[in-house]
Design a protein around this motif. Structure first.
Motif, mmCIF file in Angstrom:
data_model
loop_
_atom_site.group_PDB
_atom_site.id
_atom_site.type_symbol
_atom_site.label_atom_id
_atom_site.label_comp_id
_atom_site.label_asym_id
_atom_site.label_seq_id
_atom_site.Cartn_x
_atom_site.Cartn_y
_atom_site.Cartn_z
ATOM 1 N N ASP A 66 -7.135 -0.946 6.728
ATOM 2 C CA ASP A 66 -6.016 -1.095 7.165
ATOM 3 C C ASP A 66 -4.950 -1.579 6.115
ATOM 4 O OD1 ASP A 66 -3.526 -0.728 8.695
ATOM 5 O OD2 ASP A 66 -4.316 -1.748 10.266
ATOM 6 N N ASN A 98 -2.167 -1.125 5.480
ATOM 7 C CA ASN A 98 -0.685 -1.138 5.701
ATOM 8 C C ASN A 98 -0.547 -2.725 6.475
ATOM 9 O OD1 ASN A 98 1.551 -0.832 8.303
ATOM 10 N ND2 ASN A 98 2.007 0.403 6.453
ATOM 11 N N GLY A 113 -0.207 5.505 9.237
ATOM 12 C CA GLY A 113 -1.443 4.514 9.229
ATOM 13 C C GLY A 113 -2.386 4.824 10.462
ATOM 14 N N SER A 117 -4.907 3.200 5.087
ATOM 15 C CA SER A 117 -3.633 3.406 5.529
ATOM 16 C C SER A 117 -2.739 3.173 4.356
ATOM 17 C CB SER A 117 -3.257 2.545 6.824
ATOM 18 O OG SER A 117 -3.446 1.064 6.706
ATOM 19 N N LYS A 157 -6.377 5.998 10.555
ATOM 20 C CA LYS A 157 -7.400 5.299 11.273
ATOM 21 C C LYS A 157 -8.165 6.277 12.188
ATOM 22 C CE LYS A 157 -8.077 1.430 14.565
ATOM 23 N NZ LYS A 157 -7.272 0.437 15.129
ATOM 24 N N ASN A 175 1.804 1.656 12.067
ATOM 25 C CA ASN A 175 0.532 1.505 13.086
ATOM 26 C C ASN A 175 0.943 2.506 14.331
ATOM 27 O OD1 ASN A 175 2.588 -0.003 14.321
ATOM 28 N ND2 ASN A 175 1.415 -1.801 14.223
#
Length: 251
Positions: free
Chosen positions: A194, A196, A178, A158, A182, A174
């Motif tokens: 992840d 980020n 991001g 991400s 995923k 998220n």
């Protein structure tokens, strides 16, 4: 007899060279947050080679500033990476910063369709060329599947956070790119880091004032200190993957 021995030795040497294991390569694809040539700015991909043992693995930074998941694919930049892949290599892909920051056509026509679906959009560029624009996740899946086809390992990352804050916390991606990254990794059963969130936690710990020093000009591109923290975060995420596949290569 001497001639026979010389030929035998040469043959053995050639066989040994042919059977010698080839050093794997980590290929990086992405945008200017990974590879940045602007004075005073640095992408994390520039620092990353310092964190690995060069005798055991190489790092090839093919990220390019201003590119989105779509333009990196359409401009042939991915094809050049794909042609160089060999079994045992790794491809780290980090996109998202430019996928929503332009238009579908024109000089800044780099946007992909938001999300991870199979929806498309037909556009005509200024030169009259027709193009089918796909989703962000679709382009990532092309990279994932192309990597696997060469016997290499795809790893989706991400995007690193921007220097944007609310209530003492750096803003996460998220619910945007991001999340899309995923989802693409999960759909194609690829490894996911992840980044980020990993970087975001480190930024939160350091605090807004300290982190501001990583961004000399604006809120997206870091200096060397910021690139170093981000590269260390990449390694942190890679080491946390199941089986710790990068353990033999990290300094």
């Amino acid at each position: 007899m001497k001639t026979f021995l010389v030929l035998a030795l040469l043959g053995s040497a050639s066989t040994a060279m042919a059977q010698a294991p080839t050093k794997p390569t980590i290929w990086l694809i992405g945008d200017s947050t990974v590879n940045n040539g602007t004075k005073g700015q640095m992408g994390w991909g520039t620092v990353l080679p310092k964190l690995f043992n060069p005798e055991k693995i190489s790092v090839e930074n093919r990220a390019r500033g201003g590119r989105s998941s779509r333009t990196f694919y359409n401009e042939g930049l991915w094809k050049a990476v794909e042609d160089g892949l060999k079994p045992g290599d790794f491809v780290l892909m980090q996109f998202g910063h430019n996928d929503g920051g332009g238009t579908y056509t024109g000089p800044r026509g780099r946007s992909s369709i938001k999300g991870n679906g199979d929806d498309t959009k037909e556009v005509t560029q200024e030169d009259g060329k027709a193009e089918t624009v796909h989703s962000f996740g679709w382009y990532l899946r092309q990279y994932i599947e192309g990597t696997r086809a060469k016997g290499a390992t795809p790893i989706v990352l991400s995007l690193i956070p921007r220097n944007d804050w609310a209530d003492g916390k750096v803003l996460r991606a998220n619910t945007g790119y991001g999340l899309f990254a995923k989802q693409a990794a999960e759909q194609d059963k690829a490894a996911f880091v992840d980044l980020n969130e990993i970087v975001g936690k480190h930024y939160d710990e350091l605090g807004q004032e300290k982190v501001a020093g990583f961004f000399p000009n604006e809120h997206t591109h870091t200096n060397e200190a910021g690139a170093t923290l981000n590269a260390q975060s990449v390694v942190e995420g890679l080491r946390a993957l199941p089986g710790d596949p990068f353990a033999p290569y990290v300094k």
